[in-house]
Design a protein around this motif. Structure first.
Motif, PDB file in Angstrom:
ATOM      1  N   ILE A 157      17.360  29.293 -89.483  1.00  0.00           N
ATOM      2  CA  ILE A 157      18.436  29.633 -88.555  1.00  0.00           C
ATOM      3  C   ILE A 157      19.162  28.402 -88.058  1.00  0.00           C
ATOM      4  O   ILE A 157      20.409  28.330 -88.104  1.00  0.00           O
ATOM      5  CB  ILE A 157      17.889  30.467 -87.378  1.00  0.00           C
ATOM      6  CG1 ILE A 157      17.442  31.845 -87.876  1.00  0.00           C
ATOM      7  CG2 ILE A 157      18.944  30.617 -86.282  1.00  0.00           C
ATOM      8  CD1 ILE A 157      16.800  32.721 -86.815  1.00  0.00           C
ATOM      9  N   HIS A 158      18.439  27.398 -87.582  1.00  0.00           N
ATOM     10  CA  HIS A 158      19.108  26.225 -87.027  1.00  0.00           C
ATOM     11  C   HIS A 158      19.904  25.447 -88.078  1.00  0.00           C
ATOM     12  O   HIS A 158      21.067  25.088 -87.819  1.00  0.00           O
ATOM     13  CB  HIS A 158      18.098  25.327 -86.313  1.00  0.00           C
ATOM     14  CG  HIS A 158      17.612  25.902 -85.009  1.00  0.00           C
ATOM     15  ND1 HIS A 158      18.454  26.192 -83.961  1.00  0.00           N
ATOM     16  CD2 HIS A 158      16.363  26.258 -84.590  1.00  0.00           C
ATOM     17  CE1 HIS A 158      17.752  26.690 -82.953  1.00  0.00           C
ATOM     18  NE2 HIS A 158      16.485  26.742 -83.315  1.00  0.00           N
ATOM     19  N   PRO A 210      27.507  31.837 -91.009  1.00  0.00           N
ATOM     20  CA  PRO A 210      27.007  33.036 -90.323  1.00  0.00           C
ATOM     21  C   PRO A 210      25.743  33.547 -90.998  1.00  0.00           C
ATOM     22  O   PRO A 210      25.589  33.447 -92.220  1.00  0.00           O
ATOM     23  CB  PRO A 210      28.161  34.038 -90.472  1.00  0.00           C
ATOM     24  CG  PRO A 210      29.363  33.201 -90.711  1.00  0.00           C
ATOM     25  CD  PRO A 210      28.893  31.999 -91.479  1.00  0.00           C
ATOM     26  N   ILE A 211      24.844  34.150 -90.206  1.00  0.00           N
ATOM     27  CA  ILE A 211      23.556  34.557 -90.755  1.00  0.00           C
ATOM     28  C   ILE A 211      23.118  35.900 -90.183  1.00  0.00           C
ATOM     29  O   ILE A 211      23.231  36.144 -88.970  1.00  0.00           O
ATOM     30  CB  ILE A 211      22.482  33.465 -90.505  1.00  0.00           C
ATOM     31  CG1 ILE A 211      21.141  33.846 -91.142  1.00  0.00           C
ATOM     32  CG2 ILE A 211      22.345  33.143 -89.031  1.00  0.00           C
ATOM     33  CD1 ILE A 211      20.143  32.705 -91.183  1.00  0.00           C
ATOM     34  N   LEU A 212      22.652  36.757 -91.078  1.00  0.00           N
ATOM     35  CA  LEU A 212      22.045  38.034 -90.716  1.00  0.00           C
ATOM     36  C   LEU A 212      20.541  37.877 -90.860  1.00  0.00           C
ATOM     37  O   LEU A 212      20.048  37.526 -91.937  1.00  0.00           O
ATOM     38  CB  LEU A 212      22.549  39.149 -91.629  1.00  0.00           C
ATOM     39  CG  LEU A 212      21.939  40.539 -91.427  1.00  0.00           C
ATOM     40  CD1 LEU A 212      22.465  41.175 -90.148  1.00  0.00           C
ATOM     41  CD2 LEU A 212      22.235  41.440 -92.623  1.00  0.00           C
ATOM     42  N   VAL A 267      20.266  32.808 -79.962  1.00  0.00           N
ATOM     43  CA  VAL A 267      21.550  33.303 -79.462  1.00  0.00           C
ATOM     44  C   VAL A 267      22.333  32.179 -78.806  1.00  0.00           C
ATOM     45  O   VAL A 267      23.554  32.028 -79.021  1.00  0.00           O
ATOM     46  CB  VAL A 267      21.330  34.467 -78.484  1.00  0.00           C
ATOM     47  CG1 VAL A 267      22.612  34.810 -77.721  1.00  0.00           C
ATOM     48  CG2 VAL A 267      20.845  35.701 -79.240  1.00  0.00           C
ATOM     49  N   ARG A 268      21.662  31.373 -78.025  1.00  0.00           N
ATOM     50  CA  ARG A 268      22.348  30.263 -77.366  1.00  0.00           C
ATOM     51  C   ARG A 268      22.823  29.215 -78.368  1.00  0.00           C
ATOM     52  O   ARG A 268      23.928  28.677 -78.252  1.00  0.00           O
ATOM     53  CB  ARG A 268      21.414  29.628 -76.327  1.00  0.00           C
ATOM     54  CG  ARG A 268      21.278  30.481 -75.065  1.00  0.00           C
ATOM     55  CD  ARG A 268      20.269  29.933 -74.091  1.00  0.00           C
ATOM     56  NE  ARG A 268      20.378  30.585 -72.792  1.00  0.00           N
ATOM     57  CZ  ARG A 268      19.423  30.614 -71.878  1.00  0.00           C
ATOM     58  NH1 ARG A 268      18.253  30.017 -72.130  1.00  0.00           N
ATOM     59  NH2 ARG A 268      19.611  31.231 -70.719  1.00  0.00           N
ATOM     60  N   ALA A 269      22.001  28.942 -79.377  1.00  0.00           N
ATOM     61  CA  ALA A 269      22.397  27.975 -80.412  1.00  0.00           C
ATOM     62  C   ALA A 269      23.614  28.476 -81.179  1.00  0.00           C
ATOM     63  O   ALA A 269      24.529  27.702 -81.487  1.00  0.00           O
ATOM     64  CB  ALA A 269      21.231  27.714 -81.371  1.00  0.00           C
ATOM     65  N   ALA A 270      23.644  29.768 -81.479  1.00  0.00           N
ATOM     66  CA  ALA A 270      24.789  30.344 -82.194  1.00  0.00           C
ATOM     67  C   ALA A 270      26.041  30.276 -81.336  1.00  0.00           C
ATOM     68  O   ALA A 270      27.137  29.956 -81.825  1.00  0.00           O
ATOM     69  CB  ALA A 270      24.484  31.782 -82.596  1.00  0.00           C
TER      70      ALA A 270
END
Length: 358
Positions: free
Chosen positions: A86-87, A95-97, A113-116
């Motif tokens: 993710i990071h 973008p990532i699912l 969520v905060r990182a995104a």
């Protein structure tokens, strides 16, 4: 001028990846195509690439991310594999699912969520059960407003699904809820207008198998608007399987049911209070396509949101409600069933106002 399809990169080529790609190919059309895959089990990845005729294959997620051959990523690994994908994806602006569960706990989900948000990169969670046809139908019935205000939501699943020792799931301490009924929890919060606030829960292990995770979960959720939600899910029901959901409202009730979580003919019913007629809709699944198509609809919703520049309905931010309920349930079960706030389960994070990113 035609818009090029999104190039999708799949990370993890285990059993669930086959369901995903089948759903994508059935539903996406010219929205997107799988262009790359990766798996640390290089033989498994190579076999997957050959079976589906995919252009690129990589031995790890970093190689795929750095290659620049994917516009969107799908993370289909066990829950423990999150940070290392993710990071880097967010840092690369891709973008990532993410398959459910979003994180190993509520605090981790908030971190993602905060990182995104900090990087302005969309992130969503693969809660594909929302896209089963009977639940989309139920949502439309509720949104029509003819049945009044919600008062109670119930989700039930009873199946004979003993978890045998061996696969990675057999060593997980968070088992039934994290693997399966997180979907039921997600549908509950998706349908509920209010914010989930507190949870009481109990879980039970199966004494027939020496595995650490639970195979029975039952919980009660209180929402900010007074709605009560109840979820019971058992892998220890040896007969009479059922998977159902019910919503009671001030002016009537609506319910859906199918015999198996992923396949089988489904039916939806609703009735107005005091009326003598029940409206019914059937959803035949003779070819067992509902489950497969749900993965395609989930990805289609993500790609459509990317194209439009809007927040996906199953965004990471929205999924904090799901993760908050589930993590509060685990905390409650560990405390003998006492009430736990969703805010505590999310490490102090306060959920958004009702209706946001629904």
């Amino acid at each position: 001028m035609p818009v090029a399809p999104y190039r999708i990169g799949i990370i993890g080529t285990g059993n669930i990846a086959h369901a995903h790609i089948a759903g994508y190919r059935a539903i996406l059309g010219d929205r997107g195509t799988v262009a790359a895959v990766c798996d640390t089990r290089t033989d498994v990845a190579a076999a997957f690439q050959e079976k589906y005729g995919i252009d690129h294959v990589f031995p790890d997620a970093r190689s795929l991310i750095d290659a620049g051959v994917a516009d969107v990523l799908v993370l289909l690994t066990p829950p423990a594999v999150r940070d290392e994908v993710i990071h880097p994806a967010l840092e690369a602006g891709i973008p990532i699912l993410v398959e459910k569960p979003f994180g190993t706990d509520g605090v981790k989900a908030v971190e993602y969520v905060r990182a995104a948000a900090d990087r302005g990169v969309p992130i969503a969670v693969g809660q594909n059960f929302r896209w089963f046809p009977e639940h989309q139908w139920m949502r439309k019935v509720l949104d029509a407003g003819t049945l009044g205000t919600q008062t109670f939501i119930e989700a039930r699943s009873f199946q004979d699904r003993p978890q045998q020792p061996g696969p990675w799931r057999a060593v997980e301490r968070k088992l039934e809820m994290a693997i399966f009924s997180v979907h039921l929890i997600d549908r509950m919060q998706w349908l509920a207008p209010g914010i989930p606030t507190t949870v009481c829960a109990v879980t039970r292990r199966d004494p027939e198998h020496g595995i650490p995770g639970e195979q029975f979960s039952s919980l009660i959720v209180q929402f900010s608007d007074g709605v009560v939600g109840q979820m019971t899910s058992s892998w220890r029901a040896r007969a009479l399987p059922v998977n159902s959901m019910r919503v009671d409202l001030t002016g009537g009730s609506v319910a859906v049911e199918r015999p198996h979580p992923m396949h089988g003919d489904a039916v939806g019913r609703f009735a107005v209070r005091g009326g003598d007629r029940v409206e019914e809709e059937t959803f035949p699944d003779t070819e067992r396509l509902h489950g497969r198509y749900s993965y395609g609809h989930s990805m289609a919703a993500f790609l459509d949101s990317l194209r439009a520049g809007t927040e996906p309905p199953h965004s990471g931010r929205n999924n904090l409600r799901t993760m908050g309920i589930m993590e509060a349930a685990y905390l409650s079960a560990g405390r003998g069933g006492s009430a736990v706030t969703v805010t505590e389960a999310l490490g102090g994070y306060e959920l958004d106002a009702p209706g946001a990113a629904r």
